[in-house]
Design an enzyme around this catalytic site. Structure first.
Site, PDB file in Angstrom:
ATOM      1  N   GLU A  31       0.864  -1.199   0.000  1.00 36.76           N
ATOM      2  CA  GLU A  31       0.000   0.000   0.000  1.00 36.76           C
ATOM      3  C   GLU A  31       0.883   1.225   0.000  1.00 36.76           C
ATOM      4  OE1 GLU A  31      -2.656   1.048   3.308  1.00 36.76           O
ATOM      5  OE2 GLU A  31      -2.856  -1.082   3.625  1.00 36.76           O
ATOM      6  N   ARG A  42      -0.589   9.892   2.631  1.00 37.97           N
ATOM      7  CA  ARG A  42      -0.389  10.689   3.849  1.00 37.97           C
ATOM      8  C   ARG A  42       0.688  11.731   3.659  1.00 37.97           C
ATOM      9  NH1 ARG A  42      -0.111   5.887   8.308  1.00 37.97           N
ATOM     10  NH2 ARG A  42      -1.734   4.612   7.345  1.00 37.97           N
ATOM     11  N   LYS A  47     -10.670  -4.541   5.676  1.00 40.04           N
ATOM     12  CA  LYS A  47      -9.537  -4.297   6.580  1.00 40.04           C
ATOM     13  C   LYS A  47     -10.097  -4.219   8.002  1.00 40.04           C
ATOM     14  CE  LYS A  47      -6.402  -0.386   7.411  1.00 40.04           C
ATOM     15  NZ  LYS A  47      -5.432   0.500   6.757  1.00 40.04           N
TER      16      LYS A  47
HETATM   17  C1  3PG Z   1      -2.728   1.716   8.371  1.00 38.86           C
HETATM   18  O1  3PG Z   1      -2.871   2.716   7.686  1.00 38.86           O
HETATM   19  O2  3PG Z   1      -3.119   0.621   7.988  1.00 38.86           O
HETATM   20  C2  3PG Z   1      -2.115   1.848   9.722  1.00 38.86           C
HETATM   21  O3  3PG Z   1      -1.560   3.085   9.933  1.00 38.86           O
HETATM   22  C3  3PG Z   1      -1.095   0.798   9.962  1.00 38.86           C
HETATM   23  O4  3PG Z   1      -0.911   0.722  11.320  1.00 38.86           O
HETATM   24  P1  3PG Z   1       0.533   0.456  11.917  1.00 38.86           P
HETATM   25  O5  3PG Z   1       1.324   1.695  11.643  1.00 38.86           O
HETATM   26  O6  3PG Z   1       0.300   0.205  13.374  1.00 38.86           O
HETATM   27  O7  3PG Z   1       1.121  -0.741  11.206  1.00 38.86           O
END
Ligand code: 3PG
Length: 216
Positions: A42, A46, A130
């Site tokens: 992914e 951001r 998800k």
């Molecule tokens: C996401 O966007 O899926 C989350 O920010 C992932 O979470 P993590 O940083 O705890 O892996």
């Protein structure tokens, strides 16, 4: 769910996050992940240049199936597919994002926590969601409870997944794959230490192999 993404995730059920504001860096991170055996990632929306990062990975890293993450709006979903996204991931469940992904013919994995959200996703015609934020939304027990009711739904736990709990999540049969940012630490990227990313990817592949192997 598209057949190649599904088959790839069945074989290696881990989806790393790629977050960068520099397309060249996103390409190097993606190559490092693929070198470690992770070929579905992914690219998260951001940063201001996330769309360019996604496009660069889609064009320059053919061994990677690149999707767009943190997609919040239908417009972003459209732009992501234009930039080469092969799938869309959202932190929450938004009808416009789902409809756009469906209209553009790409799989979409919206975030859910509650039974009502899973039911809504089911009634939008989805069979993979998800589960976010997995570790604080009840973790493995919550997943087991949800999957006992929604028998045809597959889940992608993300949020707080780490090498320490990856095997526990993958041991839940309804889990298609786990996602997370632990594979692409910001400090490693800042130092240009792409080998660390490849090492983390290999470690995740091995944890997944053992977790899934033990179920058979
Ligand atoms: C996401 O966007 O899926 C989350 O920010 C992932 O979470 P993590 O940083 O705890 O892996």
């Amino acid at each position: 769910m598209s057949i190649d993404i599904n088959n790839t995730l069945q074989a290696v059920p881990v989806v790393p996050l790629v977050q960068s504001d520099d397309p060249a860096t996103a390409v190097l991170v993606s190559r490092a992940l693929a070198a470690g055996g992770l070929t579905v990632a992914e690219v998260v929306f951001r940063t201001d240049r996330a769309l360019e990062c996604l496009q660069a990975v889609a064009e320059e890293v053919p061994e990677m199936i690149a999707g767009a993450g943190t997609v919040l709006t239908a417009e972003q979903a459209d732009a992501a597919v234009d930039a080469g996204a092969r799938f869309i991931v959202s932190p929450g469940l938004d009808d416009g994002v789902v409809a756009t992904a469906k209209a553009r013919g790409v799989p979409v994995y919206p975030g859910i926590v509650t039974p009502s959200e899973v039911q809504h996703a089911h009634n939008l015609g989805l069979d993979v969601v998800k589960f976010f934020p997995a570790s604080i939304a009840g973790g493995v027990p919550a997943l087991k409870a949800l999957s006992s009711v929604f028998r045809h739904m597959r889940f992608m736990p993300t949020g707080g997944v780490s090498p320490g709990n990856l095997a526990d999540f993958l041991a839940v049969p309804a889990v298609l794959a786990c996602g997370g940012s632990w594979l692409t630490p910001a400090d490693a990227i800042a130092k240009g230490d792409y080998e660390q990313i490849t090492t983390l990817a290999k470690e995740a592949v091995e944890i997944a192999r053992q977790a899934r192997g033990e179920q058979k």
